[in-house]
Write an enzyme that holds these catalytic residues in place. Structure first.
Site, short mmCIF file in Angstrom:
data_model
loop_
_atom_site.label_atom_id
_atom_site.label_comp_id
_atom_site.label_asym_id
_atom_site.label_seq_id
_atom_site.Cartn_x
_atom_site.Cartn_y
_atom_site.Cartn_z
N ARG A 1 3.86 0.00 -4.85
CA ARG A 1 3.65 -0.59 -3.53
C ARG A 1 2.34 -1.38 -3.45
NH1 ARG A 1 7.11 2.02 0.22
NH2 ARG A 1 5.92 1.03 1.86
N CYS B 1 0.85 -1.20 0.00
CA CYS B 1 0.00 0.00 0.00
C CYS B 1 0.88 1.24 0.00
CB CYS B 1 -0.95 0.07 1.18
SG CYS B 1 -2.08 -1.31 1.28
N GLU C 1 7.96 -14.52 -11.03
CA GLU C 1 7.20 -13.32 -10.68
C GLU C 1 6.85 -12.48 -11.90
OE1 GLU C 1 11.01 -10.80 -8.92
OE2 GLU C 1 9.03 -10.36 -8.13
N TRP D 1 -2.76 -2.76 -1.74
CA TRP D 1 -2.48 -4.18 -1.93
C TRP D 1 -3.41 -4.88 -0.94
CZ3 TRP D 1 -0.72 -8.46 0.85
CH2 TRP D 1 -0.29 -9.56 0.07
N GLU E 1 17.72 -17.21 -8.08
CA GLU E 1 17.29 -15.85 -8.42
C GLU E 1 16.73 -15.80 -9.84
OE1 GLU E 1 16.66 -13.31 -6.80
OE2 GLU E 1 16.76 -11.63 -8.19
N LYS F 1 12.87 -14.64 -10.70
CA LYS F 1 12.53 -13.57 -11.66
C LYS F 1 11.51 -14.07 -12.67
CE LYS F 1 13.78 -10.71 -9.98
NZ LYS F 1 14.62 -10.54 -8.87
N HIS G 1 19.20 -36.46 -7.54
CA HIS G 1 18.49 -36.97 -6.36
C HIS G 1 16.98 -36.78 -6.48
CE1 HIS G 1 22.30 -37.73 -4.42
NE2 HIS G 1 22.69 -36.51 -4.75
N ASN H 1 -2.18 1.40 5.84
CA ASN H 1 -1.28 0.35 5.36
C ASN H 1 -1.01 -0.56 6.54
OD1 ASN H 1 0.76 -1.21 4.28
ND2 ASN H 1 2.31 0.41 4.39
N GLY H 2 -1.21 -1.86 6.38
CA GLY H 2 -0.95 -2.79 7.49
C GLY H 2 -2.16 -3.64 7.77
O1 M6R Z 1 12.74 -4.85 0.33
P1 M6R Z 1 13.33 -6.21 0.57
O2 M6R Z 1 14.68 -6.37 -0.06
O3 M6R Z 1 13.32 -6.61 2.01
O4 M6R Z 1 12.34 -7.20 -0.18
C1 M6R Z 1 12.47 -8.59 -0.03
C2 M6R Z 1 11.69 -9.32 -1.10
O5 M6R Z 1 10.32 -9.03 -0.98
C3 M6R Z 1 12.15 -8.89 -2.50
O6 M6R Z 1 13.52 -9.13 -2.66
C4 M6R Z 1 11.38 -9.66 -3.59
O7 M6R Z 1 11.62 -11.02 -3.50
C5 M6R Z 1 11.82 -9.12 -4.94
N1 M6R Z 1 11.09 -7.93 -5.25
C6 M6R Z 1 11.71 -10.11 -6.03
O8 M6R Z 1 12.19 -9.60 -7.23
#
Ligand code: M6R
Length: 618
Positions: free
Chosen positions: A27, A2, A494, A77, A487, A491, A510, A103-104
């Site tokens: 956000r 948010c 997401e 969100w 990683e 990517k 395995h 937010n929260g």
């Molecule tokens: O702001 P942060 O680095 O704590 O965020 C942690 C994860 O939410 C963040 O790295 C997320 O996995 C990435 N946006 C993915 O690309």
């Protein structure tokens, strides 16, 4: 999660709030809304979906928005209640007096909702937020219309995490905010004040900002700002100046923030190193408020982080253990405190977070501090909660990262963690000065090497477009190539919304090798053939194993490494560098691969579905 904006000043509040929301939309983008306060009335508009829906509704609104100079706005969100117009913020009290954004999560909202029902107040939405609007409105007459006092009284009754920002129709010269465990910063301009989830919302108007502490209420007016704790006692605040300008949060000619942020990586890495290495090779980490004597006592390091930051921590584990011989554990922050971890005063906890607001990471660091550990934050956001609550901080100087998918944050987190490892090796005497100097030299060569990779990614785009219809992609690597594989898979999940998994290459046999079928793309991160050549030879065998079972291999290998060519359906070259530096180059093609695949599928790359940039709920 948010985005929140509040404004009081001399400009048209609607324009300021909408432009702030545009910068905060990363956000959360389930819905957006605004409320303006003027002449004893509130004007509100809110819509499900992206900000563009709200803008269209505002343009067609009847009556049209009034020329207010006080207003609040929200991008959501969704947590409680689906992403509908009705659940969009702001929520207005039943008497029409108070509009509130949040937010929260208000954890005791069910009980408060029942209390309101007993007072005859019917809630119109399914959100936890709406209770706060009614409660503040009920308190107002009991405290002579003092909105800040009403907010304090309500906050004392709320459990959970919240940033709340409210306006009152009868006091259009004031906006009040409150925070507990969720972000809120104040912007201080000439005859105007701002409240926002992060500074990006007001950076085009002022770079002077104030960090708010935990459990504080702030009243902002044109002429200034007053901060108290939840009991009304004056609170100390920390002013700071934002060291980047509005252009850093624009696309700057790129089609996507993600593309811009990928391209910024050489500079981000260079900026993270700048000013930290003395001419004689010693490291100076200015914000390292843990003394060398204390660091010499450390006998265990635990890295806590989430998502991409967790992968950066996994890379750092290899380097820090190798350089310092201190055991390093890397933990998912969301799991950490629930497994009774062994933490004591000689444990150094490193909390890695781009945003500095990730709730899972924040809770892990609080737990670690309660157990007596020292906490060092690696963070990209000045003024955020995680560095403020840590014993020490090392900032990454990546500049604002707007695309939801992390790119430059990952590379700079690795660099910062390496600096911590080398600093530890230096103060503990694990390495001679010239050894540290040599590794620092290697690090200083990395911006130019990342630049070289960026010059050669066209081929990666082509491969991504060819493979865009694949149902699944696997990524494999060994040593630091393993977190790079994780990683790469993250990517792709997401951004391209497809099945992707990363594996330690040695684990394939395995179990996961059963997944391989004819034509399945497998991305292989090949370590340098120099130095640790055993590692290289083992992965060359793994490429052959998957290819023998029908995989289509995309091999990321060093320039000049010809041994992999016979087994590569596609080859992506990266410049030669020492094993520990390789993640800084081999991750870049994987970022481009995911970005291009998502584009080919027609997805919104900067704002992937269901996600938000800063995850401020557990
Ligand atoms: O702001 P942060 O680095 O704590 O965020 C942690 C994860 O939410 C963040 O790295 C997320 O996995 C990435 N946006 C993915 O690309």
């Amino acid at each position: 999660m948010c985005g929140i904006v509040g404004y009081v000043g001399h400009r048209p509040a609607l324009d300021v709030v909408i432009s702030g929301l545009r910068r905060l939309e990363y956000r959360g983008y389930d819905s957006a809304g605004v409320a303006l306060a003027i002449d004893g009335e509130l004007w509100t508009e809110k819509r499900a979906g992206k900000l563009a829906n709200l803008e269209a509704a505002v343009a067609e609104a009847a009556p049209p928005p009034p020329p207010a100079t006080t207003g609040i706005g929200h991008t959501r969100w969704a947590t409680h209640g689906g992403p509908t117009d009705r659940n969009a913020h702001p929520h207005v009290s039943s008497d029409g007096a108070v509009a509130i954004i949040h937010n929260g999560i208000i954890e005791n909202f069910a009980e408060l909702r029942e209390e309101l029902a007993r007072e005859g107040i019917e809630l119109l939405s399914e959100t936890d937020t709406e209770v706060a609007a009614h409660l503040v409105a009920l308190e107002l007459p009991r405290c002579a219309g003092d909105l800040a006092e009403a907010m304090r009284r309500v906050c004392r009754r709320l459990n959970g995490a919240f940033t709340l920002v409210a306006v009152d129709a009868s006091r259009p010269d004031v906006v009040v905010g409150a925070r507990r465990n969720s972000p809120l910063v104040v912007g201080v301009g000439e005859g105007e004040s701002f409240l926002a989830s992060d500074v990006a919302a007001f950076i085009e108007f002022t770079r002077d900002a104030i960090e708010l502490g935990q459990d504080q209420v702030v009243e902002v007016r044109r002429e200034g700002v007053e901060v108290t704790d939840f009991d009304g006692n004056p609170a100390e605040v920390t002013p700071f100046t934002v060291d980047w300008d509005a252009s850093a949060a624009e696309k700057g000619g790129y089609d996507l923030f993600m593309l811009k942020e990928i391209a910024e990586q050489p500079k981000a890495v260079a900026d993270t190193l700048r000013g930290r290495i003395e001419r004689d090779g010693t490291l100076r980490l200015d914000d390292m408020r843990i003394t060398p004597a204390e660091l010499r006592e450390i006998d265990k390091i635990v890295v806590v982080a989430c998502g991409t930051a967790y992968h950066a921590g996994m890379v750092a584990k290899y380097a820090i253990e190798h350089w310092t011989r201190i055991p390093v554990e890397c933990e998912l922050a969301s799991e950490f405190r629930y497994r009774d971890p062994i933490i004591h005063p000689r444990t150094l906890v490193i909390a890695i977070s781009q945003s500095g607001e990730t709730m899972d990471t924040l809770m892990a660091l609080r737990y670690a501090r309660e157990q007596g550990a020292r906490v060092l934050a690696i963070c990209n956001t000045v003024g955020s909660t995680i560095p403020r609550e840590s014993d020490a901080v090392l900032y990454t100087y990546a500049g604002p990262e707007i695309a939801v998918a992390s790119t430059k944050a990952f590379l700079t987190q690795i660099v910062a963690a390496y600096l911590v490892g080398l600093y530890l090796a230096q103060v503990r005497g694990n390495k001679f000065g010239d050894e540290v100097r040599q590794i620092l030299d290697e690090l200083e060569e990395m911006p130019a090497k990342v630049d070289l990779v960026l010059d050669t990614v066209e081929g990666v785009r082509k491969i991504a477009r060819e493979l865009a219809d694949s149902p699944s992609v696997l990524f494999i690597g060994r040593h630091v190539g393993y977190p790079v594989a994780l990683e790469g898979a993250l990517k792709l999940k997401e951004l391209a919304y497809m099945h992707a998994e990363g594996f330690a290459a040695g684990e394939l046999k395995h179990g996961p090798i059963a997944l391989i079928e004819e034509g399945m793309p497998v991305v292989v991160i090949v370590p340098s053939p120099r130095g640790r050549s055993v590692l290289h030879d083992k992965i060359v065998s793994n490429v052959q194993e998957v290819r023998a079972r029908g995989a289509r291999t995309i091999v990321v290998a060093e320039e000049g490494d010809e041994s992999v060519v016979p087994y590569a359906d596609h080859i992506v070259r990266v410049p030669p560098c020492p094993t520990l530096m390789q993640p800084l180059v081999s991750t870049v093609p994987l970022q481009v691969f995911a970005c291009e695949m998502a584009t080919a599928k027609g997805h919104d790359v900067d704002q992937p579905r269901n996600l938000a940039k800063s995850v401020t709920v557990e």
